[in-house]
Scaffold this active site. Structure first.
Site, mmCIF file in Angstrom:
data_model
loop_
_atom_site.group_PDB
_atom_site.id
_atom_site.type_symbol
_atom_site.label_atom_id
_atom_site.label_comp_id
_atom_site.label_asym_id
_atom_site.label_seq_id
_atom_site.Cartn_x
_atom_site.Cartn_y
_atom_site.Cartn_z
ATOM 1 N N ASP A 1 -103.107 -3.359 -27.871
ATOM 2 C CA ASP A 1 -104.545 -3.633 -27.798
ATOM 3 C C ASP A 1 -104.861 -4.454 -26.549
ATOM 4 O OD1 ASP A 1 -107.317 -3.958 -29.152
ATOM 5 O OD2 ASP A 1 -106.696 -6.022 -28.774
ATOM 6 N N LYS B 1 -107.173 -3.469 -22.913
ATOM 7 C CA LYS B 1 -108.222 -4.323 -22.356
ATOM 8 C C LYS B 1 -107.860 -4.794 -20.951
ATOM 9 C CE LYS B 1 -109.413 -5.920 -26.999
ATOM 10 N NZ LYS B 1 -109.327 -7.039 -27.962
#
Length: 402
Positions: free
Chosen positions: A203, A207
């Protein structure tokens, strides 16, 4: 009088429903800030029969996301479904190809297909806005694209996953094991039933790839991010780091080097005196280092179903789409206005030479499922093995303060 911006929202989960509610209850405030009214005219979701906390009377229900994306009655398509593939990808592409503006909170989609979507936005004259995709409620996208447009960025790093930060905080403060903290995070709604995407660092990697593309004008390259998670960390590791004056955080780090852009995600020993070390719990933080400015740290809420979710995460870029034609009629409305730091197909194509300087053989690759028990400093100092005496660890870490 300027006609209101007509929205079509795909996805009515926690965030989608709150966006609808906010636009309805704050209509006058939003109109004052954007210079025109904003109305939700059509929506779609997996289940029409599901009970929701918002009143959808007077709002058209469309059968599927693709039909909503090409709906002639909407000006802006808001994608809040998630996922790197269809239906999100097909719907966003269809909206951009139809010349509509798009607002998305979908980091997976942008990390994998961002360049292609940026090209479509520029070709057909729509806007692609994605403030809500990175950093939760932290306005880091706008800061990089606009606030620091004239600044040469040398490094971007931060805590980009609230779940991991919560687990490390509990482990440090209470001496609990990783497994115990993870179980508690799942009970509180901070972690998914299958938490591997968060705790293995992927994750954060998605980003970080988006932030690096904005900071350095490179192509989004999630597959080139070196990734280590936190599942191998034990309380003993955190105590050893504390004895040396450090705190362990899972950081995403993107650095401009002489040979290209280095992107990595791993547990990092940061000095306790640094601002990033003070960020605890499910909170996120991003620090930006640039030429001629002191480090800028942005802090804001992160993970958690039970935390109050600011519904303006996707609403802020929606306001931008609403006010763009008013601020400058006829101006290009691709990912940002000309002259500002932007994630555009043209910029990526012409400024990615530094990234291409790193040959495929040298690009760090993700190694999911096999994190090594080591920490790195956020600068280019040596790897700090957790094995060995504390004296050895101190001697091997010449890392300067943040």
């Amino acid at each position: 009088m300027v006609a209101p911006l007509k929205l079509g929202i795909a996805g009515l989960g926690t965030v989608g429903a709150e966006v609808v509610r906010l636009i309805e209850t704050q209509a006058r405030v939003l109109a004052g800030r954007s210079g025109r009214g904003i109305r939700v005219v059509a929506v779609t979701a997996r289940s029409k029969a599901k009970k929701r906390s918002v009143d959808l009377r007077g709002v058209e229900w469309v059968k599927d996301p693709l039909a909503l994306a090409t709906h002639p009655g909407i000006d802006c398509f808001v994608e809040l479904m998630g996922g790197a593939g269809d239906p999100a990808l097909a719907a966003v592409e269809a909206a951009l190809n139809a010349g509509k503006s798009v607002v998305t909170a979908n980091k997976a989609l942008l990390a994998k297909h961002g360049l292609k979507l940026a090209k479509a936005a520029e070709k057909h004259g729509g806007a692609l806005n994605f403030e809500a995709a990175v950093g939760a409620a932290i306005p880091v996208i706008k800061t990089l694209r606009e606030g620091l447009a004239g600044t040469g960025i040398s490094r971007v790093y931060g805590i980009l996953n609230g779940t991991c930060n919560y687990i490390l905080t509990r482990m440090e403060q209470e001496g609990l094991s990783f497994a115990e903290c993870l179980k508690d995070a799942q009970r509180l709604g901070y972690a998914e039933a299958n938490p591997s995407f968060d705790v293995d660092g992927h994750d954060t990697a998605q980003k970080l790839a988006i932030l690096a593309s904005l900071a350095f004008g490179t192509k989004v390259a999630q597959s080139a991010v070196y990734v280590e998670g936190i599942s191998s960390i034990a309380p003993e590791d955190l105590r050893a780091a504390a004895d040396l004056g450090y705190r362990v955080k899972l950081l995403g780090v993107a650095v401009r080097t002489a040979t290209g852009i280095e992107q990595r995600v791993h547990p990092t020993m940061v000095p306790k005196s640094s601002s990033i070390a003070q960020v605890m719990g499910v909170t996120n933080a991003v620090t930006i280092d640039g030429e001629g400015i002191p480090p800028i740290t942005l802090v804001g809420p992160g993970a958690g179903e039970q935390r109050p979710r600011p519904p303006w995460w996707p609403t802020s870029p929606t306001l931008r789409a609403a006010s763009a034609p008013i601020r400058s009629a006829g101006r290009s409305r691709s990912c940002a206005t000309p002259g500002r730091r932007r994630w555009s197909a043209t910029r990526a194509a012409t400024t990615s030479a530094s990234w291409r300087a790193i040959s495929p053989a040298r690009r760090p690759r993700s190694r999911p499922g096999s994190p090594s028990r080591r920490f790195r400093s956020s600068r280019s100092c040596s790897v700090i093995p957790m094995a060995g005496s504390r004296r050895q660890m101190a001697r091997r870490c010449p890392c300067p303060s943040f």
